[in-house]
Scaffold this active site. Sequence first.
Site, mmCIF file in Angstrom:
data_model
loop_
_atom_site.group_PDB
_atom_site.id
_atom_site.type_symbol
_atom_site.label_atom_id
_atom_site.label_comp_id
_atom_site.label_asym_id
_atom_site.label_seq_id
_atom_site.Cartn_x
_atom_site.Cartn_y
_atom_site.Cartn_z
ATOM 1 N N HIS A 1 0.884 -1.096 -0.126
ATOM 2 C CA HIS A 1 -0.134 0.090 -0.035
ATOM 3 C C HIS A 1 0.842 1.087 -0.094
ATOM 4 O O HIS A 1 0.580 2.216 -0.738
ATOM 5 C CB HIS A 1 -1.068 -0.070 1.206
ATOM 6 C CG HIS A 1 -2.243 -0.646 1.136
ATOM 7 N ND1 HIS A 1 -2.426 -1.963 1.112
ATOM 8 C CD2 HIS A 1 -3.628 -0.143 0.521
ATOM 9 C CE1 HIS A 1 -3.657 -2.287 0.714
ATOM 10 N NE2 HIS A 1 -4.246 -1.244 0.385
ATOM 11 N N LYS B 1 -9.589 -7.957 8.490
ATOM 12 C CA LYS B 1 -10.095 -8.233 9.715
ATOM 13 C C LYS B 1 -9.939 -7.259 10.588
ATOM 14 O O LYS B 1 -9.018 -6.523 10.487
ATOM 15 C CB LYS B 1 -9.840 -9.766 10.369
ATOM 16 C CG LYS B 1 -8.093 -9.651 10.599
ATOM 17 C CD LYS B 1 -7.607 -10.258 11.790
ATOM 18 C CE LYS B 1 -6.243 -10.249 11.842
ATOM 19 N NZ LYS B 1 -5.485 -9.847 13.061
#
Lengths: 281, 214
Positions: B68, B133
């Site tokens: 990212h 998550k």
Amino acid sequence: MIRTISTEEITKNIKEMCIEANYYLSGDMREALDRAAEGEQAPLGKKILGQLQENLKIAGEEMIPICQDTGMAVIFAEIGQDVHFEGGFLEDAIQEGVRQGYTEGFLRKSVVGDPIIRENTRDNTPAVIHYQMAKGDKVKLTLAPKGFGSENMSRIFMLKPADGIEGVKNAILTAVKDAGPNACPPMVVGVGIGGTFEKCALLAKQALARPVNEPSPIPYIQELEAEMLRKINGLGIGPGGLGGTTTAFAVNINTYATHIAGLPVAVNICCHVNRHVAREI
Amino acid sequence: MPAELPYAEKEAFANGRGILGIMIERTAGITMDQYITTPITAETTKNLHVGDYVYISGTIYVARDAAHKRLMEVLEREEPLPFPIQDAAIYYMGPSPAREGRPIGSAGPTTASRMDKYAPRLLDLGQKAMIGKGKRSQEVVDAIVRNQAVYFAAVGGAGALLSKCIQKSDLVCYGDLGAEAILRLEVKDFPVIVVIDCQGNNLYETASKEYAVL
């Protein structure tokens, strides 16, 4: 009598333990999961616990690590003072075992050599090693690969003596609440109470390596463990953080003497893949 | 059952509830199982609600922390992203190495909040789904609503089980990042749960209240 142990034997054992820990969960953890799957009240929670049981089965049968985060290897080495090591430096032998275990065992290399520069070391070394002297001529090795989803949610609180046991309870609940779904519940909560800043954190880590079906030998701590487990499961966080009656499998608390001015409390959280393997050599 | 029905309806027919049954269940706030295929469009996400159990098939991309960071650097340099971002699903994951003859090793989700700093920008560029998550920031929730996107949770720590739904894995770029490289996965019935839907409903906030006894 001095007993001689070859450092090659240490390397071999550490390597095997890295692989064993990441593919097979210990009996105490399996039992805890089975019991929780039986008792969970939330339908979605029950479904998730069933998937975790299935996951363990697939991991062992097909040799796929239980979790892709095969952790940073944490090793406790308790060394009998009558032991003499032969063949090289003990530290090198342990690191070599981790290197071989993670490379040959198809385990993920999750370690960066420097916390800021962040270049992957490509063999999961170095491990974090805690040495402790012991009586006798044996070496006890405990290996606990630690995933960071839950490690990141761990906390240390430097409470005041006046905060007392209520302060300790609040600290534990705060850490668990804040961790919530991030720590991959059902979790195992390792707590250290007492000591100094760093000793307290170490107590919490050691508590996690204690089997979840082995309560504290200290009666009032044993009661505290049971009470906190009840309270944590009353938070409703549940499996995967998606609601339910199983938020933790166990609360393990280790204590140590401390200073008249302090009450340190460390909460080291582990996910449902609380891996720990111990061997005596 | 009519084979051409792609989403909720297929499952509805499969268990005999029908469209009317679904509408009644929706009104009553009951969640359901859904089968979806990628690319995940706004048309798909508008039918997904918190608590729905969703099986994803098709192509998803894998990227976590370091990847990212690089994607942001690519955008800063005004270069094209290394994969098509429009209607893409990104899985926050770093697998363990694959054994011979297998597409991938253990492959469960990583904590999504570490990508919170980067996610809104990618959602604004067209990404529709995130799989991970754990909790998300308000900025991410806002970006989900703004872009009619969705946040799915996969079961953390079920990496062996989830790897069985991955049929193919190819390196897209950043191989030097090891476990943090960007991958393109072909998945079949990959199981996830809708945690934040396109209206901004958040299952993590509501689910625990239901079972809290304190």
